[in-house]
Design an enzyme around this catalytic site. Structure first.
Site, PDB file in Angstrom:
ATOM      1  CG  ASP A 213      -1.671   1.225   1.446  1.00  0.00           C
ATOM      2  OD1 ASP A 213      -2.381   1.619   0.499  1.00  0.00           O
ATOM      3  OD2 ASP A 213      -1.579   1.827   2.530  1.00  0.00           O
ATOM      4  CG  LEU A 214       1.446   3.454  -3.055  1.00  0.00           C
ATOM      5  CD1 LEU A 214       1.161   4.212  -4.354  1.00  0.00           C
ATOM      6  CD2 LEU A 214       2.927   3.108  -2.959  1.00  0.00           C
ATOM      7  CG  ASP A 215      -2.190   7.630  -0.043  1.00  0.00           C
ATOM      8  OD1 ASP A 215      -1.202   8.351  -0.246  1.00  0.00           O
ATOM      9  OD2 ASP A 215      -3.184   7.604  -0.787  1.00  0.00           O
TER      10      ASP A 215
HETATM   11 MG   LIG Z   1      -3.116   3.174   3.218  1.00  0.00          MG
END
Ligand SMILES: [Mg+2]
Length: 231
Positions: free
Chosen positions: A14-16
């Site tokens: 995942d990024l955010d």
């Molecule tokens: Mg996230």
């Protein structure tokens, strides 16, 4: 777990709020877009300050379910609607969207992230797997990833199993050969487990796990994950 830690061939990340805090860059991007609109489409800026613009996006998400998962398309549609309503030229919509996207990807990585991605990418095929529209090249982490799969490119958002399966297919592994790593108990951890993948919860705020128990591993940052994987 569908595989032992030694068996994994790929890691989807995942990024955010896993690689960077999303709040500051999203808020800055809304501010940058608003400032740009004040200069280039003042009637739109006056009518739709960021809170009202968010309400318009939400209304459009309900009105246009086929693009509700695609935050870039949704923002483009909202800008187009606002420009039409307030007499601004639609020729400016793409430029306005670009102002937002550039600022949205100007992120500050969590301090553990560069070293951890360096270590993980040395052994595993890494895939960026996001519901959002951050750009990994602009965020400065593109070189660590084989590919990016997001809700816009996959056509589905986490926790739908299909976006996880698209990410696995993108690097030629089966779901049981991949480990997903993210901060959200539902979107990341339960979603990946349901898709047949290993699931790791990156719990930076050290929150309590809630809901039914599922097989997952928990770390407070990515270096904890590296230690567990012995990379
Ligand atoms: Mg996230």
């Amino acid at each position: 777990m569908s595989a032992t830690r030694r068996d994994f061939k790929a890691i989807t990340l995942d990024l955010d709020d896993t690689l960077w805090p999303s709040g500051p860059s999203l808020a800055a991007a809304e501010d940058r877009l608003h400032a740009w609109l004040e200069e280039h489409a003042p009637a739109v800026a006056a009518a739709l300050p960021p809170p009202e613009f968010m309400l318009l996006r939400r209304a459009l998400a309900a009105e246009l379910p086929l693009i509700a998962h695609d935050f870039t398309a949704l923002r483009h549609a909202a800008l187009s609607r606002a420009f039409t309503l307030h007499g601004a030229s639609l020729a400016l919509v793409d430029a306005a969207l670009e102002v937002f996207l550039a600022a949205r990807s100007a992120v500050q990585l969590y301090p553990d992230v560069p070293a951890a991605l360096e270590r993980l990418s040395g052994r595993y095929r890494l895939v960026a797997l996001s519901n959002g529209n951050a750009d990994i090249e602009r965020a400065g982490v593109g070189r660590y990833f084989r590919t990016l799969v997001n809700a816009r490119s996959a056509g589905f958002a986490k926790p739908d199993s299909r976006i996880f399966h698209a990410a696995c297919a993108g690097v030629g592994v089966l779901p049981g050969e991949a480990l997903h790593v993210g901060d959200d108990p539902d979107f990341d951890v339960r979603g990946a487990a349901r898709a047949g993948m290993g699931a790791v919860w990156i719990n930076r705020p050290r929150a309590a796990w809630s809901g039914e128990s599922e097989a997952y591993h928990e770390f407070h940052d990515l270096l904890g994950l590296c230690e567990w994987l012995e990379v």
